[in-house]
Design a protein around this motif. Structure first.
Motif, mmCIF file in Angstrom:
data_model
loop_
_atom_site.group_PDB
_atom_site.id
_atom_site.type_symbol
_atom_site.label_atom_id
_atom_site.label_comp_id
_atom_site.label_asym_id
_atom_site.label_seq_id
_atom_site.Cartn_x
_atom_site.Cartn_y
_atom_site.Cartn_z
ATOM 1 N N ASN A 5 31.683 55.076 33.047
ATOM 2 C CA ASN A 5 31.733 53.843 33.832
ATOM 3 C C ASN A 5 31.580 52.657 32.895
ATOM 4 O OD1 ASN A 5 31.817 52.121 36.048
ATOM 5 N ND2 ASN A 5 29.608 52.265 36.426
ATOM 6 N N ARG A 6 32.700 52.044 32.547
ATOM 7 C CA ARG A 6 32.618 50.836 31.719
ATOM 8 C C ARG A 6 32.041 49.693 32.548
ATOM 9 N NH1 ARG A 6 38.617 49.910 30.275
ATOM 10 N NH2 ARG A 6 38.675 50.449 32.493
ATOM 11 N N GLN A 7 31.177 48.928 31.925
ATOM 12 C CA GLN A 7 30.520 47.818 32.609
ATOM 13 C C GLN A 7 30.429 46.615 31.682
ATOM 14 O OE1 GLN A 7 26.725 49.832 33.339
ATOM 15 N NE2 GLN A 7 27.278 50.128 35.492
ATOM 16 N N TRP A 8 30.738 45.440 32.226
ATOM 17 C CA TRP A 8 30.478 44.202 31.498
ATOM 18 C C TRP A 8 29.069 43.738 31.865
ATOM 19 C CZ3 TRP A 8 32.799 42.122 27.496
ATOM 20 C CH2 TRP A 8 34.141 42.398 27.241
ATOM 21 N N VAL A 9 28.225 43.626 30.844
ATOM 22 C CA VAL A 9 26.817 43.274 31.026
ATOM 23 C C VAL A 9 26.571 41.879 30.457
ATOM 24 C CG1 VAL A 9 24.454 43.886 30.353
ATOM 25 C CG2 VAL A 9 26.080 45.681 30.978
ATOM 26 N N LEU A 10 25.808 41.071 31.183
ATOM 27 C CA LEU A 10 25.464 39.725 30.705
ATOM 28 C C LEU A 10 24.374 39.829 29.648
ATOM 29 C CD1 LEU A 10 25.976 36.655 31.131
ATOM 30 C CD2 LEU A 10 24.059 36.671 32.741
ATOM 31 N N ARG A 11 24.663 39.377 28.441
ATOM 32 C CA ARG A 11 23.703 39.453 27.335
ATOM 33 C C ARG A 11 22.989 38.138 27.075
ATOM 34 N NH1 ARG A 11 22.387 44.433 27.544
ATOM 35 N NH2 ARG A 11 23.869 45.932 26.653
ATOM 36 N N GLN A 12 23.655 37.036 27.342
ATOM 37 C CA GLN A 12 23.022 35.729 27.194
ATOM 38 C C GLN A 12 23.754 34.730 28.066
ATOM 39 O OE1 GLN A 12 23.465 35.190 22.959
ATOM 40 N NE2 GLN A 12 25.507 34.302 23.138
ATOM 41 N N LEU A 45 39.627 43.605 40.513
ATOM 42 C CA LEU A 45 38.444 42.761 40.335
ATOM 43 C C LEU A 45 38.883 41.311 40.503
ATOM 44 C CD1 LEU A 45 35.530 42.059 39.305
ATOM 45 C CD2 LEU A 45 36.476 42.181 36.988
ATOM 46 N N SER A 46 38.186 40.586 41.345
ATOM 47 C CA SER A 46 38.479 39.170 41.578
ATOM 48 C C SER A 46 37.790 38.316 40.520
ATOM 49 C CB SER A 46 37.992 38.765 42.970
ATOM 50 O OG SER A 46 38.157 37.376 43.178
ATOM 51 N N LEU A 47 38.541 37.398 39.929
ATOM 52 C CA LEU A 47 37.971 36.418 39.013
ATOM 53 C C LEU A 47 37.992 35.053 39.687
ATOM 54 C CD1 LEU A 47 39.493 37.466 35.565
ATOM 55 C CD2 LEU A 47 37.300 38.120 36.573
ATOM 56 N N ASP A 48 36.833 34.410 39.706
ATOM 57 C CA ASP A 48 36.669 33.164 40.459
ATOM 58 C C ASP A 48 35.812 32.181 39.662
ATOM 59 O OD1 ASP A 48 37.763 34.125 43.209
ATOM 60 O OD2 ASP A 48 36.332 35.671 42.630
ATOM 61 N N PRO A 49 35.993 30.877 39.905
ATOM 62 C CA PRO A 49 35.156 29.898 39.200
ATOM 63 C C PRO A 49 33.663 30.143 39.384
ATOM 64 C CG PRO A 49 36.994 28.795 40.273
ATOM 65 C CD PRO A 49 37.033 30.227 40.728
ATOM 66 N N GLY A 311 43.529 45.654 32.906
ATOM 67 C CA GLY A 311 42.465 46.205 32.080
ATOM 68 C C GLY A 311 41.131 45.507 32.227
ATOM 69 N N LEU A 312 40.096 46.294 32.559
ATOM 70 C CA LEU A 312 38.749 45.732 32.700
ATOM 71 C C LEU A 312 38.306 45.021 31.435
ATOM 72 C CD1 LEU A 312 36.135 45.506 34.437
ATOM 73 C CD2 LEU A 312 35.413 47.692 33.425
ATOM 74 N N GLU A 313 38.747 45.529 30.292
ATOM 75 C CA GLU A 313 38.334 44.933 29.017
ATOM 76 C C GLU A 313 38.803 43.501 28.857
ATOM 77 O OE1 GLU A 313 42.320 46.896 28.492
ATOM 78 O OE2 GLU A 313 40.413 47.481 29.417
ATOM 79 N N THR A 314 39.794 43.074 29.646
ATOM 80 C CA THR A 314 40.338 41.719 29.518
ATOM 81 C C THR A 314 39.603 40.688 30.355
ATOM 82 O OG1 THR A 314 41.906 41.938 31.361
ATOM 83 C CG2 THR A 314 42.631 42.751 29.205
ATOM 84 N N ALA A 315 38.624 41.120 31.181
ATOM 85 C CA ALA A 315 38.048 40.228 32.191
ATOM 86 C C ALA A 315 37.501 38.910 31.642
ATOM 87 C CB ALA A 315 36.971 40.967 32.989
ATOM 88 N N PRO A 316 36.658 38.904 30.586
ATOM 89 C CA PRO A 316 36.114 37.607 30.138
ATOM 90 C C PRO A 316 37.197 36.641 29.662
ATOM 91 C CG PRO A 316 34.799 39.420 29.277
ATOM 92 C CD PRO A 316 36.047 40.022 29.859
ATOM 93 N N LYS A 317 38.164 37.124 28.901
ATOM 94 C CA LYS A 317 39.229 36.243 28.424
ATOM 95 C C LYS A 317 40.109 35.787 29.579
ATOM 96 C CE LYS A 317 38.217 36.232 24.050
ATOM 97 N NZ LYS A 317 37.686 34.984 23.423
ATOM 98 N N ALA A 318 40.336 36.684 30.531
ATOM 99 C CA ALA A 318 41.142 36.318 31.696
ATOM 100 C C ALA A 318 40.458 35.227 32.509
ATOM 101 C CB ALA A 318 41.416 37.543 32.555
ATOM 102 N N VAL A 333 42.027 41.064 38.048
ATOM 103 C CA VAL A 333 42.137 42.069 37.001
ATOM 104 C C VAL A 333 42.454 43.398 37.680
ATOM 105 C CG1 VAL A 333 40.928 43.360 35.207
ATOM 106 C CG2 VAL A 333 40.547 40.904 35.431
ATOM 107 N N ARG A 334 43.530 44.058 37.202
ATOM 108 C CA ARG A 334 43.816 45.406 37.691
ATOM 109 C C ARG A 334 43.033 46.389 36.825
ATOM 110 N NH1 ARG A 334 49.440 45.774 39.252
ATOM 111 N NH2 ARG A 334 49.814 45.111 37.125
ATOM 112 N N VAL A 335 41.976 46.935 37.406
ATOM 113 C CA VAL A 335 41.074 47.815 36.663
ATOM 114 C C VAL A 335 41.626 49.237 36.621
ATOM 115 C CG1 VAL A 335 38.722 48.755 36.580
ATOM 116 C CG2 VAL A 335 39.095 46.377 37.267
ATOM 117 N N SER A 336 42.274 49.672 37.698
ATOM 118 C CA SER A 336 42.909 50.989 37.745
ATOM 119 C C SER A 336 44.096 50.924 38.695
ATOM 120 C CB SER A 336 41.914 52.074 38.172
ATOM 121 O OG SER A 336 41.479 51.871 39.519
ATOM 122 N N ASP A 337 44.902 51.962 38.692
ATOM 123 C CA ASP A 337 46.115 51.974 39.505
ATOM 124 C C ASP A 337 45.803 52.143 40.987
ATOM 125 O OD1 ASP A 337 47.724 51.703 37.255
ATOM 126 O OD2 ASP A 337 47.960 53.879 37.009
#
Length: 341
Positions: A5-12, A45-49, A311-318, A333-337
């Motif tokens: 389970n890949r996860q983007w974690v807030l570090r700072q 995954l929805s990306l929103d302001p 790709g989930l890996e693109t979320a922050p740049k997207a 973001v399309r995380v999976s098909d």
């Protein structure tokens, strides 16, 4: 099917723009499902302001994401395992804030199922029939209360919410003027969505352009941006104008305090009503909004556009696309098909 389970974690907490190191992509074990739970594989995954707001330790409508926690975000997914009555493997569901990760485990609280066989693309339930569409619907109709013949101004007009607001205002018989950041965006909202006019704020003086496009003043301003654009609109509001305050995206990456609108006095002089709102205020009425919006969609009165990044890996740049003005429509973001039909 992933075994982790890949996860983007807030570090700072970001200072200004989101930068490398603020978020970290980690590989966690695939969650196990207990009694009375379901495992949901994230499709979109929805990306929103508001993602940027959640990263900040500031007064806001929800607790901020804590350091070390999975980044919060709206998702749509498919049930892969079910130990919960009422949910079957293969069900398409919206778990609400599933987060920036491949999988979510839920006990069903707040999870809504998308009925099979509707013939509506899944991305619609993350845009025009999802939270962004409901934001436009209830924000404009409940707070803006547009009347036929009135002038409605929409900032961030080519965004997921703004593009929908303008179309609803046209359905209600209004003159609609959008404000966007490129000729391409302005052309889309006028030629494809039916706005009466659109101002490219990067090429024109917004106040002068609004004077031209709103000769009878402004009755409703659906505000998504704030800053100088809000000041220009406030200069031209009519008596008893209504201003649904949905977002202030121009300020989210600002460092330090941001000055308030310099034309605040016109709210008094014009006896205008400004009301901030968050879509969770209307959660219990989503079915009402989706029914009417779905009818408009079926009748061809309502269009939508999704900007999908893979790709989930693109979320922050997207996510940056929302603040640089690169995206048009709803950013996902399309995380999976999607499951095969």
């Amino acid at each position: 099917m992933r075994n982790s389970n890949r996860q983007w974690v807030l570090r700072q907490r970001p200072e200004g723009d989101i930068s490398d190191g603020d978020l970290e992509l980690v590989d966690a074990p695939k969650p196990e499902v207990g009694d009375g739970e379901i495992l949901i594989r994230t499709i979109y995954l929805s990306l929103d302001p508001t993602n940027r707001i959640w990263m900040s330790d500031m007064d806001q409508y929800m607790p901020p994401v804590e350091i070390g926690d999975v980044m919060r975000g709206g998702t749509l997914g498919v049930v892969e395992q079910s130990n919960l009555d009422g949910f079957d493997v293969g069900d398409i569901v919206v778990p609400g804030l599933g987060g920036w990760q491949d999988y979510t485990v839920s006990d069903g609280t707040g999870v809504s199922k998308i009925p099979a066989g509707l013939g509506i693309p899944l991305d619609a339930f993350m845009s025009v029939l999802g939270a962004t569409g409901m934001t436009a619907y209830f924000g404009l109709l409940e707070i803006g209360q547009p009347k036929p013949g009135e002038t409605v101004v929409v900032s961030a007009a080519a965004g997921a919410v703004g593009s929908t607001v303008g179309q609803i205002a046209k359905i209600k018989g209004c003159r609609v003027v959008g404000i966007a950041g490129s000729d391409e965006k302005c052309k889309w909202v006028v030629d494809d969505l039916g706005f009466d006019a659109c101002i490219n704020y990067k090429k024109e003086n917004v106040l002068e352009a609004l004077r031209r496009e709103c000769p009878n003043g402004i009755d409703v301003n659906f505000e998504n941006v704030g800053g100088e654009i809000l000041d220009a609109v406030l200069t031209l509001i009519n008596d008893n104008a209504r201003i649904p305050l949905c977002g202030l995206i121009s300020t989210y990456n600002a460092e330090g305090d941001v000055p308030g609108p310099y034309m605040f006095r016109n709210i008094l002089m014009k006896r205008a009503r400004v009301e901030g709102f968050i879509i969770i205020d209307f959660l219990e009425r989503f079915a009402e909004g989706q029914a009417e919006m779905g009818q408009w969609l079926a009748e061809g009165k309502l269009k939508y556009r999704t900007d999908i990044v893979d790709g989930l890996e693109t979320a922050p740049k997207a996510l940056d696309r929302l603040f640089t003005g690169e995206n048009i429509g709803k950013l996902l973001v399309r995380v999976s098909d999607e499951p095969a039909a």
